[in-house]
Design an enzyme around this catalytic site. Structure first.
Site, short mmCIF file in Angstrom:
data_model
loop_
_atom_site.label_atom_id
_atom_site.label_comp_id
_atom_site.label_asym_id
_atom_site.label_seq_id
_atom_site.Cartn_x
_atom_site.Cartn_y
_atom_site.Cartn_z
CE LYS A 126 56.25 11.47 85.67
NZ LYS A 126 54.95 11.15 85.16
C1 LIG Z 1 54.20 10.61 83.98
C2 LIG Z 1 54.09 11.00 82.56
C3 LIG Z 1 52.86 11.28 81.96
C4 LIG Z 1 51.54 11.01 82.57
O1 LIG Z 1 51.29 11.48 83.79
P1 LIG Z 1 50.23 10.72 84.76
O2 LIG Z 1 50.00 11.73 85.80
O3 LIG Z 1 50.92 9.50 85.25
O4 LIG Z 1 49.02 10.42 83.94
C5 LIG Z 1 52.85 11.75 80.66
N1 LIG Z 1 53.99 11.89 79.97
C6 LIG Z 1 55.19 11.62 80.49
C7 LIG Z 1 56.39 11.85 79.65
C8 LIG Z 1 55.29 11.14 81.79
O5 LIG Z 1 56.49 10.83 82.29
#
Ligand SMILES: *Cc1c(COP(=O)(O)O)cnc(C)c1O
EC number: 2.6.1.34
Length: 366
Positions: free
Chosen positions: A185
């Site tokens: 992210k």
């Molecule tokens: C990364 C992501 C998540 C989940 O996040 P995590 O921290 O990996 O559990 C949820 N929704 C979207 C659209 C994502 O890209």
């Protein structure tokens, strides 16, 4: 030459110093000062009343649903053009999903949202709307529809920290928002998430559920069951360091997007738009080729040059796990999936690497 990744971690510089402080205090767990600091810095950045640090973005979506009072069998609406984590909690809570297609914004179509509400077997409890690739969904229209119908709005802003809609941080416009600090992210704690809301009671409930639903008594007393979803102080320290550079990361991601756009301006490709009155974080630069499957050729060519790229998210209504689920779709996200690509968009990518990517694209697309 090292492999070029889609969106690798990029430390700001102070993280290790903060981790050291955590170790020196011996307070690596449970919770601790840096988790509080991390929550405060997200609260300040997002201008939101409450924030709860959790061990994943998925946990944040789950606790948003739980804290809003979801029940077995409730109908939950969701963007079909998203990552599975948006909707996994719908299964945890034994709800019935209705999947809704995108429009030209690439995000949830307000028109199809209305249609889905009309087609629902009963009044939907909530909507989980994703801000895809860090770009804002049409929040005014979506919020108005949901408000009129009494439907709770959960924003999946996992990819969208640092993005705004009309001066509101993405994730803070609905009843609750979920952020993610997973490794790929815009900023990362290696793994982690945050629930944000202007409803302090909601976050209080979520905080309680995230720590095994322990009653505030001397002994361990439980009137309901909970989860072990809290973030460790070590990861909180990384989060504090990363929040210090969030603005820089957003600026760089947007710059990377502009460079791709300029470089590829002679090709007939369509970049993901930015809706009026919004400023996304351009977490990943994404575009559509004209020809179906053209992206597959490009992904393969990039991979040969040791450069990572990916197709767009495969819509949820095409996923076997959602077989038989009611979906209100018009072919938009399926079309995007059949010819779209995510380009390497690391906040430390070099201009030279962007040029290499563009050259490979140009030599593979007529
Ligand atoms: C990364 C992501 C998540 C989940 O996040 P995590 O921290 O990996 O559990 C949820 N929704 C979207 C659209 C994502 O890209």
């Amino acid at each position: 030459m090292a492999r070029v990744f889609l969106s690798p971690p990029n430390m700001g510089g102070n993280e290790l110093e903060y981790i050291k402080k955590v170790f020196e205090s011996n307070y690596i767990a449970p919770l601790g000062e840096y988790v509080d600091k991390f929550e405060n810095s997200v609260k300040n950045f997002c201008k939101v009343n409450s924030a709860l640090a959790l061990n994943s973005g998925t946990a944040a979506i789950h606790l948003a649903l739980k804290s809003l009072g979801v029940k077995d069998g409730d109908v939950v609406l969701g963007s079909t053009f998203t990552f599975m984590a948006s909707l996994n909690p719908v299964f945890y809570e034994r709800c019935e999903a209705i999947l809704i297609d995108s429009d030209e914004s690439w995000n949830l179509s307000p028109k199809l949202l209305k249609k889905a509400i009309n087609l629902a077997p009963k009044k939907p409890f909530a909507l989980i709307v994703t801000h895809l690739y860090g770009q804002s969904a049409k929040m005014d229209e979506i919020l108005e529809i949901c408000q009129n119908e009494g439907i709770k709005v959960i924003e999946d802003a996992a990819e969208a920290l640092g993005g705004f809609y009309k001066d509101n941080a993405l994730g803070t416009l609905g009843h609750a928002g979920a952020l993610s600090f997973n490794g790929n992210k815009i900023i990362t704690t290696s793994g982690g998430g945050m629930l944000v809301s202007n409803d302090e009671n909601l976050v209080k409930k979520a905080r309680f559920l995230s720590t095994q639903a322990r009653e505030p008594l001397l002994h361990y007393e439980h009137k309901t069951y909970g989860y072990n979803y809290r973030l460790s102080n070590v990861l909180g320290a990384i989060g504090v360091g990363q929040m210090e550079v969030l603005d820089k990361r957003v600026a760089k991601k947007r710059e990377v997007f502009e460079k791709y756009k300029q470089n590829l301006s002679n090709l007939s490709v369509e970049f993901m738009p930015e809706i009026p009155n919004s400023k996304g974080n351009r977490w990943l630069t994404t575009l559509l080729f004209k020809e179906k499957n053209a992206h597959l050729k490009v992904i393969e060519a990039l991979n040969k040059a040791d450069i990572e790229s990916r197709p767009l998210w495969k819509p949820m209504h095409l996923q076997p796990v959602f077989k038989g689920t009611l979906s209100v779709v018009d072919g938009t996200s399926e079309d995007f999936f059949s010819r779209g690509i995510c380009l390497p968009s690391g906040s430390d990518i070099s201009d030279n690497d962007i040029d290499r990517v563009c050259e490979i694209i140009k030599s593979n697309i007529i």
